[in-house]
Write a protein that holds these residues in place. Structure first.
Motif, mmCIF file in Angstrom:
data_model
loop_
_atom_site.group_PDB
_atom_site.id
_atom_site.type_symbol
_atom_site.label_atom_id
_atom_site.label_comp_id
_atom_site.label_asym_id
_atom_site.label_seq_id
_atom_site.Cartn_x
_atom_site.Cartn_y
_atom_site.Cartn_z
ATOM 1 N N ALA A 140 -41.296 1.323 -2.426
ATOM 2 C CA ALA A 140 -40.950 2.684 -2.000
ATOM 3 C C ALA A 140 -40.360 2.673 -0.600
ATOM 4 N N SER A 141 -40.916 1.843 0.289
ATOM 5 C CA SER A 141 -40.430 1.792 1.668
ATOM 6 C C SER A 141 -38.987 1.301 1.736
ATOM 7 N N LYS A 142 -38.572 0.499 0.743
ATOM 8 C CA LYS A 142 -37.191 0.015 0.687
ATOM 9 C C LYS A 142 -36.271 0.979 -0.056
ATOM 10 N N GLY A 143 -36.862 2.065 -0.603
ATOM 11 C CA GLY A 143 -36.060 3.032 -1.330
ATOM 12 C C GLY A 143 -35.762 2.616 -2.751
ATOM 13 N N ASP A 215 -34.835 12.194 -7.144
ATOM 14 C CA ASP A 215 -33.844 11.130 -7.300
ATOM 15 C C ASP A 215 -32.422 11.662 -7.454
ATOM 16 N N ILE A 216 -32.257 12.895 -7.957
ATOM 17 C CA ILE A 216 -30.893 13.415 -8.091
ATOM 18 C C ILE A 216 -30.288 13.734 -6.727
ATOM 19 N N GLY A 217 -31.130 13.830 -5.696
ATOM 20 C CA GLY A 217 -30.636 14.001 -4.327
ATOM 21 C C GLY A 217 -30.588 12.690 -3.565
ATOM 22 N N GLY A 218 -30.931 11.574 -4.262
ATOM 23 C CA GLY A 218 -30.884 10.266 -3.618
ATOM 24 C C GLY A 218 -32.135 9.901 -2.855
ATOM 25 N N TYR A 219 -33.283 10.500 -3.215
ATOM 26 C CA TYR A 219 -34.530 10.232 -2.504
ATOM 27 C C TYR A 219 -35.558 9.571 -3.416
ATOM 28 N N ARG A 220 -36.409 8.754 -2.807
ATOM 29 C CA ARG A 220 -37.574 8.172 -3.476
ATOM 30 C C ARG A 220 -38.801 8.828 -2.877
ATOM 31 N N SER A 221 -39.643 9.398 -3.722
ATOM 32 C CA SER A 221 -40.845 10.076 -3.253
ATOM 33 C C SER A 221 -42.039 9.134 -3.343
ATOM 34 N N TYR A 222 -42.830 9.082 -2.270
ATOM 35 C CA TYR A 222 -44.047 8.259 -2.272
ATOM 36 C C TYR A 222 -45.128 8.994 -1.502
ATOM 37 N N HIS A 223 -46.135 9.470 -2.222
ATOM 38 C CA HIS A 223 -47.275 10.189 -1.638
ATOM 39 C C HIS A 223 -46.813 11.340 -0.734
ATOM 40 N N ILE A 227 -38.081 9.160 0.959
ATOM 41 C CA ILE A 227 -37.439 7.994 1.545
ATOM 42 C C ILE A 227 -36.061 7.852 0.914
ATOM 43 N N PRO A 228 -34.997 7.684 1.698
ATOM 44 C CA PRO A 228 -33.657 7.527 1.123
ATOM 45 C C PRO A 228 -33.627 6.390 0.099
ATOM 46 N N GLY A 229 -33.089 6.677 -1.076
ATOM 47 C CA GLY A 229 -33.059 5.686 -2.144
ATOM 48 C C GLY A 229 -31.857 4.772 -2.058
ATOM 49 N N THR A 230 -31.880 3.741 -2.899
ATOM 50 C CA THR A 230 -30.806 2.752 -2.904
ATOM 51 C C THR A 230 -29.746 3.066 -3.952
ATOM 52 N N TRP A 231 -29.878 4.189 -4.648
ATOM 53 C CA TRP A 231 -28.946 4.521 -5.718
ATOM 54 C C TRP A 231 -28.053 5.697 -5.297
ATOM 55 N N GLU A 232 -27.030 5.948 -6.085
ATOM 56 C CA GLU A 232 -26.078 7.023 -5.790
ATOM 57 C C GLU A 232 -26.661 8.369 -6.231
ATOM 58 N N PRO A 233 -26.710 9.366 -5.354
ATOM 59 C CA PRO A 233 -27.238 10.682 -5.742
ATOM 60 C C PRO A 233 -26.262 11.420 -6.651
ATOM 61 N N TYR A 351 -43.372 2.139 7.527
ATOM 62 C CA TYR A 351 -43.607 1.416 6.279
ATOM 63 C C TYR A 351 -42.853 0.087 6.203
ATOM 64 N N VAL A 352 -41.615 0.053 6.716
ATOM 65 C CA VAL A 352 -40.782 -1.146 6.550
ATOM 66 C C VAL A 352 -40.912 -2.086 7.744
ATOM 67 N N ASP A 353 -40.617 -1.554 8.940
ATOM 68 C CA ASP A 353 -40.549 -2.422 10.117
ATOM 69 C C ASP A 353 -41.886 -2.596 10.828
ATOM 70 N N GLY A 354 -42.828 -1.683 10.571
ATOM 71 C CA GLY A 354 -44.143 -1.805 11.206
ATOM 72 C C GLY A 354 -44.113 -1.563 12.690
ATOM 73 N N ILE A 355 -43.098 -0.853 13.184
ATOM 74 C CA ILE A 355 -42.981 -0.589 14.623
ATOM 75 C C ILE A 355 -44.030 0.426 15.077
ATOM 76 N N ILE A 356 -44.358 1.362 14.193
ATOM 77 C CA ILE A 356 -45.270 2.460 14.536
ATOM 78 C C ILE A 356 -46.574 2.285 13.772
ATOM 79 N N ASP A 357 -47.698 2.412 14.474
ATOM 80 C CA ASP A 357 -48.986 2.289 13.790
ATOM 81 C C ASP A 357 -49.299 3.578 13.029
ATOM 82 N N ALA A 358 -50.351 3.533 12.206
ATOM 83 C CA ALA A 358 -50.671 4.655 11.313
ATOM 84 C C ALA A 358 -51.007 5.917 12.081
ATOM 85 N N THR A 359 -51.750 5.799 13.192
ATOM 86 C CA THR A 359 -52.159 6.985 13.956
ATOM 87 C C THR A 359 -50.948 7.689 14.555
#
Length: 457
Positions: A140-143, A215-223, A227-233, A351-359
């Motif tokens: 999901a984090s990769k879309g 997904d028809i708008g190009g988004y992946r939903s997770y909880h 998250i921007p998806g990898t497919w064409e909207p 989710y992807v880069d881990g730059i920001i912690d959960a809090t």
């Protein structure tokens, strides 16, 4: 020893897995080698032994038969086929039946290790669930699109666009934003032989569910996160956002409704008590009648004709060469997109880069979510200008459009400009319009248009 054979498979929705047969073959060979006799066989398909809330009829029937003396022990391929939670272990333990496994375990020889085996079996499910959750979180984090399930309308399973279906989705979104009802679209589709992704019949609920898919708008939903998806909207971001706002409006009526017969229905109000006036038949003639004080009634055809004429006169007075009123909506949409972009980046950073912690993520996400909600409300409040911008340039052209549309489409047009139509009482027996007896209360969005004056009769 006389044994009952127990077979189980957790996931077999279609009942065609051969796993139980393979379990049975191995167990029967084991029983023959040790000289045991299998007298009865019990089976549970597509049932989990991990969830305590799941009732396994085969398991319970087997325990009852064992207590009744039908056999002395139970044989299963592995411990986890019989137990994955301690509630079921206690139920078996109360029966005093022996338990044997094809791997050589015998409860008559070793009673200490069985609770440990149950705990291990339960922990295996927990670890597997953890791995699956982490996998889907990473995808999901990769879309990446959600794997499995039914094919979504407009896409293949791998999210390649099905162009014929995508064209219909774009057409439906355009019609919805222009005031056409979901039911009207589905009636047209069904009459034309257009089926769902599985070949079924369309209804308003299914169409709304399709148009509200991320997904028809190009988004992946997770909880709850987009998250921007990898497919064409299929829809442009502007069109997607406006459709979500329209269909997500809590005041929007859901469920099937009959085709609208009167364009001003819901707008007409009593000039005495301000109650809504509804169309009833009085002396076999359709009449707008007050639902409050009951003291005001007027011919439905007269009221509808007045609204039609008032709208046409209003359109004639609009300065169509003035700057478009859509600038406010465009600014709101641009700000909404920017805020959504910041939220998307925040999600990737966590989710992807881990730059920001959960809090930190939760704190920043909460603030951005609140801002997004405010911006979505602003866009919804200004969305009427989209309908107003599509009005014909002259009153004559407006009347031609009005007469060609059905009552549902005309109602949307009227509601984009009119807040209410007040009908005041006149003397009995008066059949002709009386000046000032019907008054239009225009919406602010209509008042802000460059208009010379508002109609009033």
């Amino acid at each position: 020893m006389r044994l009952a054979l127990y077979l189980r498979i957790s996931n077999d929705p279609y009942g065609n897995s051969d796993a139980p047969e393979r379990q049975a073959l191995a167990c029967r060979e084991y029983a023959d080698r040790l000289g045991h006799t299998i007298v009865e066989t019990y089976e549970d398909r597509d049932l989990s032994a991990y969830k305590k809330s799941v009732v396994r009829p085969g398991f319970l029937s087997m325990l009852a038969a064992g207590v009744a003396g039908s056999f002395e022990g139970i044989l299963a391929w592995r411990t986890e086929r019989l137990f994955r939670n301690f509630n079921d272990y206690v139920k078996w333990d109360d029966t005093k039946l022996a338990f044997l496994c094809e791997d050589g375990y015998d409860s008559r020889v070793d009673t200490v290790i069985l609770p440990i085996k149950v705990a291990i079996a339960r922990d295996e499910v927990r670890k597997l669930t953890e791995r699956v959750v982490n996998k889907y979180k990473f995808l999901a984090s990769k879309g990446e699109p959600h794997a499995g399930g039914r094919r979504p309308y407009g896409y293949t399973h791998s999210r390649k666009i099905v162009h014929d279906e995508a064209a219909l989705i774009v057409e439906a979104a355009t019609q919805i934003l222009n005031g056409t009802t979901l039911s009207a679209i589905t009636r047209t589709w069904n009459a034309g032989g257009v089926g769902t992704a599985s070949g079924g019949i369309w209804d308003a609920t299914r169409l709304a569910r399709t148009l509200r898919r991320h997904d028809i708008g190009g988004y992946r939903s997770y909880h709850g996160d987009l998250i921007p998806g990898t497919w064409e909207p299929i829809l442009s971001r502007d069109q997607y956002e406006r459709v979500q706002l329209l269909l997500g409006d809590p005041s929007r009526r859901t469920g099937p409704r009959p085709p609208r017969r009167w364009s001003a229905s819901g707008l007409v109000r009593c000039g005495i008590c301000s109650a809504v006036m509804r169309v009833n038949r009085v002396n076999k003639k359709p009449t707008y009648c007050c639902t409050g004080c009951g003291r005001v009634g007027r011919s439905a055809h007269m009221v509808e004709g007045f609204v039609r004429g008032a709208l046409a006169d209003f359109v004639d007075q609009v300065d169509h060469d003035a700057p478009s009123g859509n600038a406010i909506l465009d600014n709101s949409l641009n700000e909404l997109r920017a805020a959504q972009g910041r939220f998307d980046k925040l999600t990737r950073d966590h989710y992807v880069d881990g730059i920001i912690d959960a809090t930190t993520f939760k704190t920043m996400a909460r603030a951005l979510t609140e801002r997004l909600d405010v911006l979505r409300s602003e866009v919804a409040a200004n969305s009427r200008s989209q309908t107003l911008s599509k009005l014909p340039g002259t009153g004559e052209a407006f009347l031609e459009m009005w007469d060609q549309q059905d009552a549902s489409a005309n109602s949307v047009t009227a509601r984009s400009m009119i807040a209410a139509v007040y009908v005041h009482p006149v003397g009995r027996g008066i059949k002709k319009p009386v000046a000032g007896s019907i008054v239009v209360d225009w919406l602010d969005a209509a008042k802000q248009l460059p208009v010379a004056s508002q109609n009033q009769q």
